[in-house]
Design a protein around this motif. Structure first.
Motif, PDB file in Angstrom:
ATOM      1  N   LEU A 113       1.102  -1.197   0.001  1.00 43.46           N
ATOM      2  CA  LEU A 113      -0.026   0.299   0.391  1.00 43.46           C
ATOM      3  C   LEU A 113       0.844   1.342   0.091  1.00 43.46           C
ATOM      4  O   LEU A 113       0.440   2.757  -0.932  1.00 43.46           O
ATOM      5  CB  LEU A 113      -0.631   0.383   0.787  1.00 43.46           C
ATOM      6  CG  LEU A 113      -2.125   1.177   1.187  1.00 43.46           C
ATOM      7  CD1 LEU A 113      -3.290   0.861   0.316  1.00 43.46           C
ATOM      8  CD2 LEU A 113      -2.212   1.108   3.091  1.00 43.46           C
ATOM      9  N   THR A 114       1.855   1.581   0.900  1.00 43.81           N
ATOM     10  CA  THR A 114       3.148   2.188   0.468  1.00 43.81           C
ATOM     11  C   THR A 114       3.241   2.973   0.073  1.00 43.81           C
ATOM     12  O   THR A 114       3.825   3.723  -0.574  1.00 43.81           O
ATOM     13  CB  THR A 114       3.561   2.160   1.603  1.00 43.81           C
ATOM     14  OG1 THR A 114       3.294   2.016   3.982  1.00 43.81           O
ATOM     15  CG2 THR A 114       5.007   3.456   2.084  1.00 43.81           C
ATOM     16  N   ALA A 115       4.131   1.215  -0.856  1.00 49.34           N
ATOM     17  CA  ALA A 115       4.451   2.047  -2.180  1.00 49.34           C
ATOM     18  C   ALA A 115       3.711   2.245  -3.456  1.00 49.34           C
ATOM     19  O   ALA A 115       3.883   3.098  -4.584  1.00 49.34           O
ATOM     20  CB  ALA A 115       5.206   0.204  -2.934  1.00 49.34           C
ATOM     21  N   PHE A 116       2.342   1.603  -4.002  1.00 47.12           N
ATOM     22  CA  PHE A 116       0.911   2.302  -3.950  1.00 47.12           C
ATOM     23  C   PHE A 116       1.332   2.981  -4.691  1.00 47.12           C
ATOM     24  O   PHE A 116       0.786   3.785  -5.159  1.00 47.12           O
ATOM     25  CB  PHE A 116      -0.112   1.505  -4.298  1.00 47.12           C
ATOM     26  CG  PHE A 116      -1.134   1.598  -5.057  1.00 47.12           C
ATOM     27  CD1 PHE A 116      -0.790   1.553  -6.208  1.00 47.12           C
ATOM     28  CD2 PHE A 116      -1.798   2.474  -4.660  1.00 47.12           C
ATOM     29  CE1 PHE A 116      -1.944   2.546  -7.442  1.00 47.12           C
ATOM     30  CE2 PHE A 116      -3.649   2.966  -5.193  1.00 47.12           C
ATOM     31  CZ  PHE A 116      -3.385   2.025  -6.706  1.00 47.12           C
ATOM     32  N   SER A 117       0.938   3.903  -2.927  1.00 50.64           N
ATOM     33  CA  SER A 117       0.360   5.747  -3.331  1.00 50.64           C
ATOM     34  C   SER A 117       2.197   6.177  -3.490  1.00 50.64           C
ATOM     35  O   SER A 117       1.278   7.410  -3.920  1.00 50.64           O
ATOM     36  CB  SER A 117       0.228   5.710  -1.628  1.00 50.64           C
ATOM     37  OG  SER A 117       0.528   7.240  -1.674  1.00 50.64           O
TER      38      SER A 117
END
Length: 244
Positions: A167-171
């Motif tokens: 989720l962090t990398a996607f955001s």
């Protein structure tokens, strides 16, 4: 290895947007110090209405949920742009990108019924991108977000930490994608896989097609908020160029 400050697990998502709003408001002084203005709005906000016929025409083509998100995003953008003497104006779009006033750059995101926008002076920034994510992504979507080298951040990590890192990398990539869309309008990245990232303190360094931006990431309720800004750098001859 991604910054472990972003590895905290999610909270009860029934209160996710409210706690995300609190986190974003606490972030305002940090953003302001960087020259960025923040605007927030909820999808159910009674003020989330078209500002003119152009926005009304765009919204009329959307289903109910998308329409609410679209109008909340425009309201958040107007709040980010608000300053004495500036008249409220419609925020239409160029392709899929919101069209901010000529003297401003900006970006809009929404998740979980909460919309957020960033705006900044065009004389100081070539482009801005932001992304709010309050819902987790399933790990089986990692192949459309992360390149082979980046997959090691999740493949070698147990749940639920792996999902949080995805989720962090996607955001971060979403924020960079939007910034690169303004920085490289003629040749923007086509997908998130066209953007490379590596962890740095406080976020990621992102790059594509010879350009690079720093992406900051902060926890926001059950999710994360990411933003990237490409500042104008003045050469000795006075010409402006993007930072690299």
């Amino acid at each position: 290895m991604p910054d472990r400050r972003f590895d905290a697990g999610p909270e009860d998502n029934s209160f996710g947007s409210a706690s995300a709003e609190r986190a974003l408001r606490l972030l305002q002084p940090v953003l302001r110090a960087q020259g960025l203005s923040l605007g927030l709005a909820y999808a159910q906000d009674a003020s989330a209405c078209p500002a003119g016929p152009g926005e009304e025409e765009l919204a009329a083509t959307m289903g109910p949920v998308r329409r609410r998100d679209f109008l909340a995003g425009r309201l958040a953008a107007r709040r980010a742009l608000a300053e004495p003497g500036r008249a409220e104006a419609e925020i239409l779009r160029d392709g899929r990108r919101p069209r901010f006033p000529a003297d401003r750059v900006g970006s809009i995101s929404h998740s979980g019924g909460l919309a957020v926008a960033l705006a900044a002076p065009a004389e100081r920034f070539h482009a801005v991108g932001c992304d709010l994510e309050l819902r987790e992504l399933p790990l089986n979507t990692a192949h459309i977000v992360l390149g082979p080298d980046e997959r090691t951040w999740t493949d070698s990590t147990p749940e639920p930490l792996a999902t949080r890192r995805l989720l962090t990398a996607f955001s971060a990539k979403e924020a960079a994608f939007k910034a690169f869309g303004g920085l490289l309008p003629q040749s923007p990245p086509a997908t998130l896989l066209a953007i490379g990232i590596r962890p740095v303190p406080g976020g990621f360094r992102a790059w594509t097609d010879g350009q690079a931006v720093d992406v900051r990431v902060r926890p926001a309720g059950p999710g994360v908020f990411s933003w990237a800004a490409a500042p104008v750098v003045r050469r000795p001859n006075g010409l402006a160029t993007p930072s690299r």
